[in-house]
Design a protein around this motif. Structure first.
Motif, PDB file in Angstrom:
ATOM      1  N   LEU A  97      76.204  41.874 -37.599  1.00  0.00           N
ATOM      2  CA  LEU A  97      76.654  42.389 -38.891  1.00  0.00           C
ATOM      3  C   LEU A  97      75.521  42.258 -39.897  1.00  0.00           C
ATOM      4  CD1 LEU A  97      80.251  40.853 -39.158  1.00  0.00           C
ATOM      5  CD2 LEU A  97      79.571  43.069 -38.214  1.00  0.00           C
ATOM      6  N   ARG A  98      75.273  43.357 -40.622  1.00  0.00           N
ATOM      7  CA  ARG A  98      74.241  43.354 -41.650  1.00  0.00           C
ATOM      8  C   ARG A  98      74.890  43.678 -42.987  1.00  0.00           C
ATOM      9  NH1 ARG A  98      69.178  42.833 -39.880  1.00  0.00           N
ATOM     10  NH2 ARG A  98      68.414  43.357 -41.953  1.00  0.00           N
ATOM     11  N   SER A  99      74.599  42.857 -43.988  1.00  0.00           N
ATOM     12  CA  SER A  99      75.183  43.008 -45.315  1.00  0.00           C
ATOM     13  C   SER A  99      74.259  43.824 -46.213  1.00  0.00           C
ATOM     14  CB  SER A  99      75.419  41.629 -45.938  1.00  0.00           C
ATOM     15  OG  SER A  99      75.741  41.746 -47.306  1.00  0.00           O
ATOM     16  N   GLY A 100      74.864  44.602 -47.109  1.00  0.00           N
ATOM     17  CA  GLY A 100      74.074  45.390 -48.047  1.00  0.00           C
ATOM     18  C   GLY A 100      73.242  46.449 -47.379  1.00  0.00           C
ATOM     19  N   ALA A 101      73.683  46.904 -46.224  1.00  0.00           N
ATOM     20  CA  ALA A 101      72.914  47.896 -45.465  1.00  0.00           C
ATOM     21  C   ALA A 101      72.912  49.225 -46.199  1.00  0.00           C
ATOM     22  CB  ALA A 101      73.512  48.069 -44.072  1.00  0.00           C
ATOM     23  N   GLY A 102      71.743  49.827 -46.305  1.00  0.00           N
ATOM     24  CA  GLY A 102      71.636  51.111 -46.978  1.00  0.00           C
ATOM     25  C   GLY A 102      72.243  52.227 -46.155  1.00  0.00           C
ATOM     26  N   GLU A 103      72.781  53.225 -46.847  1.00  0.00           N
ATOM     27  CA  GLU A 103      73.347  54.385 -46.176  1.00  0.00           C
ATOM     28  C   GLU A 103      72.235  55.351 -45.773  1.00  0.00           C
ATOM     29  OE1 GLU A 103      76.300  55.168 -45.243  1.00  0.00           O
ATOM     30  OE2 GLU A 103      77.515  53.583 -46.137  1.00  0.00           O
ATOM     31  N   ILE A 104      72.341  55.879 -44.571  1.00  0.00           N
ATOM     32  CA  ILE A 104      71.381  56.872 -44.099  1.00  0.00           C
ATOM     33  C   ILE A 104      71.773  58.232 -44.654  1.00  0.00           C
ATOM     34  CG2 ILE A 104      70.391  57.990 -42.070  1.00  0.00           C
ATOM     35  CD1 ILE A 104      70.985  55.464 -40.507  1.00  0.00           C
ATOM     36  N   ASP A 105      70.844  58.908 -45.297  1.00  0.00           N
ATOM     37  CA  ASP A 105      71.107  60.251 -45.803  1.00  0.00           C
ATOM     38  C   ASP A 105      71.388  61.177 -44.627  1.00  0.00           C
ATOM     39  OD1 ASP A 105      71.009  62.827 -46.961  1.00  0.00           O
ATOM     40  OD2 ASP A 105      69.651  62.125 -48.532  1.00  0.00           O
ATOM     41  N   SER A 106      72.547  61.832 -44.652  1.00  0.00           N
ATOM     42  CA  SER A 106      72.937  62.694 -43.536  1.00  0.00           C
ATOM     43  C   SER A 106      71.997  63.881 -43.348  1.00  0.00           C
ATOM     44  CB  SER A 106      74.367  63.205 -43.746  1.00  0.00           C
ATOM     45  OG  SER A 106      74.464  63.947 -44.950  1.00  0.00           O
ATOM     46  N   ARG A 107      71.221  64.211 -44.383  1.00  0.00           N
ATOM     47  CA  ARG A 107      70.288  65.337 -44.265  1.00  0.00           C
ATOM     48  C   ARG A 107      68.975  64.957 -43.601  1.00  0.00           C
ATOM     49  NH1 ARG A 107      70.145  66.465 -50.552  1.00  0.00           N
ATOM     50  NH2 ARG A 107      69.921  64.200 -50.376  1.00  0.00           N
ATOM     51  N   ALA A 108      68.742  63.651 -43.414  1.00  0.00           N
ATOM     52  CA  ALA A 108      67.425  63.207 -42.951  1.00  0.00           C
ATOM     53  C   ALA A 108      67.111  63.729 -41.555  1.00  0.00           C
ATOM     54  CB  ALA A 108      67.350  61.675 -42.983  1.00  0.00           C
ATOM     55  N   ARG A 109      68.034  63.548 -40.603  1.00  0.00           N
ATOM     56  CA  ARG A 109      67.739  63.949 -39.229  1.00  0.00           C
ATOM     57  C   ARG A 109      67.540  65.456 -39.096  1.00  0.00           C
ATOM     58  NH1 ARG A 109      71.128  59.388 -37.807  1.00  0.00           N
ATOM     59  NH2 ARG A 109      69.945  57.947 -36.481  1.00  0.00           N
ATOM     60  N   SER A 123      68.905  51.562 -40.090  1.00  0.00           N
ATOM     61  CA  SER A 123      69.940  50.966 -39.240  1.00  0.00           C
ATOM     62  C   SER A 123      69.621  49.522 -38.879  1.00  0.00           C
ATOM     63  CB  SER A 123      70.104  51.786 -37.953  1.00  0.00           C
ATOM     64  OG  SER A 123      70.577  53.089 -38.239  1.00  0.00           O
ATOM     65  N   ASN A 124      68.348  49.222 -38.680  1.00  0.00           N
ATOM     66  CA  ASN A 124      67.982  47.918 -38.129  1.00  0.00           C
ATOM     67  C   ASN A 124      67.450  46.919 -39.152  1.00  0.00           C
ATOM     68  OD1 ASN A 124      68.127  48.134 -34.952  1.00  0.00           O
ATOM     69  ND2 ASN A 124      67.314  50.081 -35.676  1.00  0.00           N
ATOM     70  N   PHE A 125      66.965  47.386 -40.304  1.00  0.00           N
ATOM     71  CA  PHE A 125      66.278  46.474 -41.203  1.00  0.00           C
ATOM     72  C   PHE A 125      66.787  46.491 -42.640  1.00  0.00           C
ATOM     73  CE2 PHE A 125      63.116  47.491 -37.873  1.00  0.00           C
ATOM     74  CZ  PHE A 125      62.979  46.228 -37.345  1.00  0.00           C
ATOM     75  N   SER A 126      67.612  47.471 -43.027  1.00  0.00           N
ATOM     76  CA  SER A 126      68.085  47.477 -44.408  1.00  0.00           C
ATOM     77  C   SER A 126      69.106  46.363 -44.608  1.00  0.00           C
ATOM     78  CB  SER A 126      68.705  48.834 -44.754  1.00  0.00           C
ATOM     79  OG  SER A 126      69.854  49.076 -43.972  1.00  0.00           O
ATOM     80  N   GLY A 127      69.134  45.795 -45.812  1.00  0.00           N
ATOM     81  CA  GLY A 127      70.036  44.685 -46.082  1.00  0.00           C
ATOM     82  C   GLY A 127      69.573  43.406 -45.411  1.00  0.00           C
ATOM     83  N   HIS A 128      70.506  42.475 -45.235  1.00  0.00           N
ATOM     84  CA  HIS A 128      70.179  41.216 -44.553  1.00  0.00           C
ATOM     85  C   HIS A 128      71.274  40.905 -43.541  1.00  0.00           C
ATOM     86  CE1 HIS A 128      72.831  39.866 -47.845  1.00  0.00           C
ATOM     87  NE2 HIS A 128      73.189  38.897 -47.021  1.00  0.00           N
ATOM     88  N   GLU A 129      70.909  40.153 -42.527  1.00  0.00           N
ATOM     89  CA  GLU A 129      71.836  39.887 -41.431  1.00  0.00           C
ATOM     90  C   GLU A 129      72.837  38.808 -41.827  1.00  0.00           C
ATOM     91  OE1 GLU A 129      71.420  38.113 -36.962  1.00  0.00           O
ATOM     92  OE2 GLU A 129      70.233  39.910 -37.415  1.00  0.00           O
ATOM     93  N   ILE A 130      74.116  39.110 -41.613  1.00  0.00           N
ATOM     94  CA  ILE A 130      75.167  38.116 -41.819  1.00  0.00           C
ATOM     95  C   ILE A 130      75.211  37.153 -40.646  1.00  0.00           C
ATOM     96  CG2 ILE A 130      77.648  37.793 -42.108  1.00  0.00           C
ATOM     97  CD1 ILE A 130      77.749  40.565 -43.391  1.00  0.00           C
ATOM     98  N   GLY A 131      75.094  37.713 -39.430  1.00  0.00           N
ATOM     99  CA  GLY A 131      75.120  36.853 -38.254  1.00  0.00           C
ATOM    100  C   GLY A 131      75.192  37.662 -36.978  1.00  0.00           C
ATOM    101  N   THR A 132      74.996  36.973 -35.867  1.00  0.00           N
ATOM    102  CA  THR A 132      75.085  37.558 -34.528  1.00  0.00           C
ATOM    103  C   THR A 132      76.027  36.699 -33.696  1.00  0.00           C
ATOM    104  OG1 THR A 132      72.823  38.428 -34.654  1.00  0.00           O
ATOM    105  CG2 THR A 132      73.794  38.222 -32.459  1.00  0.00           C
ATOM    106  N   TRP A 133      76.968  37.350 -32.992  1.00  0.00           N
ATOM    107  CA  TRP A 133      77.957  36.624 -32.208  1.00  0.00           C
ATOM    108  C   TRP A 133      78.068  37.233 -30.818  1.00  0.00           C
ATOM    109  CZ3 TRP A 133      78.477  38.188 -37.220  1.00  0.00           C
ATOM    110  CH2 TRP A 133      78.659  37.178 -38.190  1.00  0.00           C
ATOM    111  N   ARG A 134      78.244  36.387 -29.819  1.00  0.00           N
ATOM    112  CA  ARG A 134      78.436  36.816 -28.438  1.00  0.00           C
ATOM    113  C   ARG A 134      79.929  37.147 -28.250  1.00  0.00           C
ATOM    114  NH1 ARG A 134      75.114  35.827 -24.097  1.00  0.00           N
ATOM    115  NH2 ARG A 134      73.607  36.510 -25.667  1.00  0.00           N
ATOM    116  N   VAL A 135      80.221  38.394 -27.876  1.00  0.00           N
ATOM    117  CA  VAL A 135      81.616  38.823 -27.713  1.00  0.00           C
ATOM    118  C   VAL A 135      81.946  39.169 -26.258  1.00  0.00           C
ATOM    119  CG1 VAL A 135      81.867  39.638 -30.094  1.00  0.00           C
ATOM    120  CG2 VAL A 135      80.986  41.203 -28.337  1.00  0.00           C
ATOM    121  N   TYR A 136      80.948  39.120 -25.371  1.00  0.00           N
ATOM    122  CA  TYR A 136      81.207  39.332 -23.944  1.00  0.00           C
ATOM    123  C   TYR A 136      80.223  38.493 -23.152  1.00  0.00           C
ATOM    124  CZ  TYR A 136      81.222  41.507 -19.310  1.00  0.00           C
ATOM    125  OH  TYR A 136      81.293  41.727 -17.954  1.00  0.00           O
TER     126      TYR A 136
END
Length: 202
Positions: free
Chosen positions: A149-161, A24-37
């Motif tokens: 937003l993170r680009s190319g983020a890997g999918e978490i296998d639903s069986r993992a948890r 969730s936090n490290f796969s792929g690369h970050e597109i950017g971070t924006w302040r929305v509130y």
């Protein structure tokens, strides 16, 4: 056997906890971070995305003056993402599973809590409008909200948890059983056995 159950417990923690968190936090690369509130006001965000960005993982950081978020199953924030007038992602965020928030600043008591809004699996080139708004949990002392937003983020296998939690349970139960049965019993009381028969005259 005790060492084996410890290994099973650690393997379960890795599969069920560490692997989803890392994806969730490290796969792929970050597109950017924006302040929305900020300063009590939400504002929509428009981000141009291309097909090569897919899949795009949407994360939200909530900065609040709190040690933990206790939303009691209520919604803290809502998020929608739309492209060409079509909603591609709609999510409710509770943040109540963020047990280890980050410190916003050593000089401030604020903490940063992260939650995942979801994944946009297929991206059509063009602008995407992200709209974050308040939920029905109105007692959260929010300071700021950031969209990541993170680009190319890997999918978490639903069986993992489920598999990871099952291994953790097996390892913990097995380890506790080895503690009870392995070398920790009380020595046998010599008075609990009848005395051996005596031969001859008393």
């Amino acid at each position: 056997m005790r060492f084996l159950f410890v290994l099973i417990l650690l393997a379960g923690a890795g599969i069920g906890v560490v692997y989803p968190w890392a994806m969730s936090n490290f796969s792929g690369h970050e597109i950017g971070t924006w302040r929305v509130y900020e300063q009590g006001r939400f504002k929509p965000l428009t981000v141009p995305l291309s097909g090569r960005d897919a899949p795009v993982r949407v994360l939200v950081d909530l900065t609040a003056r709190a040690e933990r978020i206790v939303s009691q199953q209520r919604t803290v924030l809502t998020l929608t993402a739309a492209s060409n007038g079509r909603t591609v992602l709609a999510s409710t965020l509770q943040f109540n599973h963020s047990d280890n928030p980050r410190q916003a600043s050593p000089q401030l008591p604020d903490k940063i809590f992260r939650d995942e809004a979801g994944v946009i699996a297929t991206v059509s080139p063009g602008p995407y409008i992200f709209t974050v708004g308040p939920g029905d949990a109105d007692d959260i002392p929010m300071r700021a909200v950031d969209l990541i937003l993170r680009s190319g983020a890997g999918e978490i296998d639903s069986r993992a948890r489920p598999v990871g939690f099952a291994l953790m349970a097996i390892g913990l139960i097995g380890f506790l059983l080895t503690l009870r049965s392995g070398g920790g019993g009380r020595p046998e009381n010599p008075n609990s056995q009848p005395p051996p028969p005596r031969w001859g005259r008393g």
